[in-house]
Design a protein around this motif. Structure first.
Motif, PDB file in Angstrom:
ATOM      1  N   GLY A  39       0.789  -1.215   0.000  1.00  0.00           N
ATOM      2  CA  GLY A  39       0.000   0.000   0.000  1.00  0.00           C
ATOM      3  C   GLY A  39       0.826   1.271   0.000  1.00  0.00           C
ATOM      4  N   LYS A  40       0.146   2.401   0.046  1.00  0.00           N
ATOM      5  CA  LYS A  40       0.730   3.730  -0.099  1.00  0.00           C
ATOM      6  C   LYS A  40       1.848   4.012   0.898  1.00  0.00           C
ATOM      7  CE  LYS A  40      -0.700   8.569   0.367  1.00  0.00           C
ATOM      8  NZ  LYS A  40      -1.864   9.448   0.651  1.00  0.00           N
ATOM      9  N   ASP A  41       1.671   3.625   2.147  1.00  0.00           N
ATOM     10  CA  ASP A  41       2.649   3.944   3.195  1.00  0.00           C
ATOM     11  C   ASP A  41       3.485   2.741   3.610  1.00  0.00           C
ATOM     12  OD1 ASP A  41       1.718   6.601   3.314  1.00  0.00           O
ATOM     13  OD2 ASP A  41       0.101   6.022   4.679  1.00  0.00           O
ATOM     14  N   SER A  42       3.648   1.769   2.704  1.00  0.00           N
ATOM     15  CA  SER A  42       4.354   0.529   3.060  1.00  0.00           C
ATOM     16  C   SER A  42       5.838   0.557   2.711  1.00  0.00           C
ATOM     17  CB  SER A  42       3.702  -0.658   2.336  1.00  0.00           C
ATOM     18  OG  SER A  42       3.856  -0.534   0.925  1.00  0.00           O
ATOM     19  N   THR A 149      -6.691  -2.383  19.795  1.00  0.00           N
ATOM     20  CA  THR A 149      -7.148  -2.524  18.402  1.00  0.00           C
ATOM     21  C   THR A 149      -8.131  -1.417  18.022  1.00  0.00           C
ATOM     22  OG1 THR A 149      -8.957  -4.010  19.057  1.00  0.00           O
ATOM     23  CG2 THR A 149      -6.843  -5.031  18.472  1.00  0.00           C
ATOM     24  N   ASP A 150      -8.216  -0.359  18.850  1.00  0.00           N
ATOM     25  CA  ASP A 150      -9.192   0.704  18.607  1.00  0.00           C
ATOM     26  C   ASP A 150      -8.976   1.400  17.265  1.00  0.00           C
ATOM     27  OD1 ASP A 150     -10.323   0.136  21.028  1.00  0.00           O
ATOM     28  OD2 ASP A 150      -9.415   1.828  22.098  1.00  0.00           O
ATOM     29  N   GLN A 151      -7.715   1.545  16.831  1.00  0.00           N
ATOM     30  CA  GLN A 151      -7.414   2.245  15.586  1.00  0.00           C
ATOM     31  C   GLN A 151      -7.421   1.313  14.370  1.00  0.00           C
ATOM     32  OE1 GLN A 151      -6.974   5.654  15.222  1.00  0.00           O
ATOM     33  NE2 GLN A 151      -7.751   5.613  17.322  1.00  0.00           N
ATOM     34  N   LEU A 152      -7.699   0.036  14.580  1.00  0.00           N
ATOM     35  CA  LEU A 152      -7.683  -0.939  13.478  1.00  0.00           C
ATOM     36  C   LEU A 152      -9.090  -1.210  12.965  1.00  0.00           C
ATOM     37  CD1 LEU A 152      -5.180  -3.592  14.921  1.00  0.00           C
ATOM     38  CD2 LEU A 152      -4.678  -1.539  13.585  1.00  0.00           C
ATOM     39  N   ASN A 153      -9.197  -1.508  11.685  1.00  0.00           N
ATOM     40  CA  ASN A 153     -10.472  -1.967  11.132  1.00  0.00           C
ATOM     41  C   ASN A 153     -10.770  -3.351  11.680  1.00  0.00           C
ATOM     42  OD1 ASN A 153     -11.397   0.172   9.367  1.00  0.00           O
ATOM     43  ND2 ASN A 153      -9.630  -0.292   8.061  1.00  0.00           N
ATOM     44  N   SER A 182      -9.128  -3.936   2.072  1.00  0.00           N
ATOM     45  CA  SER A 182      -9.312  -2.980   3.161  1.00  0.00           C
ATOM     46  C   SER A 182      -7.969  -2.633   3.810  1.00  0.00           C
ATOM     47  CB  SER A 182     -10.238  -3.559   4.232  1.00  0.00           C
ATOM     48  OG  SER A 182     -11.427  -4.056   3.677  1.00  0.00           O
ATOM     49  N   GLN A 183      -7.879  -1.418   4.347  1.00  0.00           N
ATOM     50  CA  GLN A 183      -6.689  -1.012   5.082  1.00  0.00           C
ATOM     51  C   GLN A 183      -6.644  -1.701   6.446  1.00  0.00           C
ATOM     52  OE1 GLN A 183      -6.754   3.588   3.345  1.00  0.00           O
ATOM     53  NE2 GLN A 183      -6.346   3.204   5.507  1.00  0.00           N
ATOM     54  N   VAL A 184      -5.431  -1.858   6.960  1.00  0.00           N
ATOM     55  CA  VAL A 184      -5.269  -2.423   8.298  1.00  0.00           C
ATOM     56  C   VAL A 184      -5.867  -1.487   9.343  1.00  0.00           C
ATOM     57  CG1 VAL A 184      -3.587  -3.065  10.072  1.00  0.00           C
ATOM     58  CG2 VAL A 184      -3.214  -3.750   7.691  1.00  0.00           C
ATOM     59  N   SER A 198      -1.598  10.829  11.098  1.00  0.00           N
ATOM     60  CA  SER A 198      -2.570   9.994  10.382  1.00  0.00           C
ATOM     61  C   SER A 198      -2.192   8.528  10.474  1.00  0.00           C
ATOM     62  CB  SER A 198      -2.631  10.405   8.902  1.00  0.00           C
ATOM     63  OG  SER A 198      -3.044  11.742   8.761  1.00  0.00           O
ATOM     64  N   ASN A 199      -3.186   7.663  10.531  1.00  0.00           N
ATOM     65  CA  ASN A 199      -2.922   6.231  10.483  1.00  0.00           C
ATOM     66  C   ASN A 199      -2.328   5.863   9.130  1.00  0.00           C
ATOM     67  OD1 ASN A 199      -3.920   5.717  13.062  1.00  0.00           O
ATOM     68  ND2 ASN A 199      -5.997   5.350  12.330  1.00  0.00           N
ATOM     69  N   PRO A 200      -1.354   4.962   9.093  1.00  0.00           N
ATOM     70  CA  PRO A 200      -0.730   4.598   7.816  1.00  0.00           C
ATOM     71  C   PRO A 200      -1.705   3.872   6.895  1.00  0.00           C
ATOM     72  CG  PRO A 200      -0.014   3.126   9.567  1.00  0.00           C
ATOM     73  CD  PRO A 200      -0.771   4.226  10.227  1.00  0.00           C
TER      74      PRO A 200
END
Length: 218
Positions: A39-42, A149-153, A182-184, A198-200
């Motif tokens: 992905g974009k920020d990997s 895991t609050d910030q994770l999908n 889906s994003q992590v 921002s989240n990666p």
């Protein structure tokens, strides 16, 4: 009369062979994961080792085609090296635990439940836990680990594609790739001390080597 009996016996025998690999089978599987982020920020992401294990249900419509559903615990994540801008290198390491539920179409090219097979289909994954931390260039952990895991999908959607070989009608091996649409992490930002972070934008990317056993095989 003898011809009728012979014909019925032959019909039963053919039906038995035709149904040998059809119907419902239960199974177990497990294996090795090589996981990283795409992905974009990997940029700078590297692979980490993990494992996957669980059970499966396979329903054969014919000797060639079947549908297989699985329920697997799977370790994912990755590591990423970065420079803090002051000449120091750090490594972020993340381990993620998911329950994967792939629904696969399998195409079997062999006979009598043996031989080469191909599989592909969608996958839903449900996050269970995470552990993320940062190390300096000397391998020393900096700060505390992140376990929330609050910030994770909580649910991510992806796909599976692979191939394998059925050694017997019970034992088989396979390699597959699983990727997430889906994003992590959730697509959102957090402001801390006046700084917006921002989240990666990264996605799970996993190569898997697995061994399975189907109960009811010959």
């Amino acid at each position: 009369m003898k011809k009728v009996i012979l014909s019925l016996g032959l019909l039963v025998g053919v039906a038995g062979v035709a149904n040998a690999q059809t119907g419902l089978k239960l199974g177990l599987k497990g294996g090795f994961n090589g996981a990283t982020f795409s992905g974009k920020d990997s940029k700078g992401s590297e692979y980490k080792a993990g494992f996957a294990a669980g059970g499966l249900l396979n329903y054969g419509f014919t000797d060639m085609f079947s549908v297989q559903g699985e329920l697997l615990y799977s370790q994912k994540g990755g590591s990423r090296d970065y420079d803090n801008g002051a000449g120091k290198t750090y490594t972020d390491k993340t381990t993620l635990g998911y329950i994967d539920v792939p629904i696969l179409l399998k195409v079997n090219t062999g006979e009598d439940g043996k031989g080469l097979f191909f599989e592909a289909g969608p996958q839903g994954s449900f996050v269970m836990h995470q552990r993320s931390f940062t190390e300096d260039s000397g391998g020393k952990q900096i700060g505390s680990s992140e376990t929330s895991t609050d910030q994770l999908n909580k649910v991510v959607i992806g796909y599976v594609a692979g191939l394998g070989y059925q050694i017997t009608s019970g034992v088989g091996i396979g390699v597959r790739y699983t990727g997430d649409f889906s994003q992590v992490a959730k697509d959102q930002s957090t402001t801390i001390g006046g700084v917006t972070v921002s989240n990666p934008n990264v996605h799970n990317s996993v190569f898997q080597f697995q061994v399975h056993y189907l109960f009811g095989g010959k």
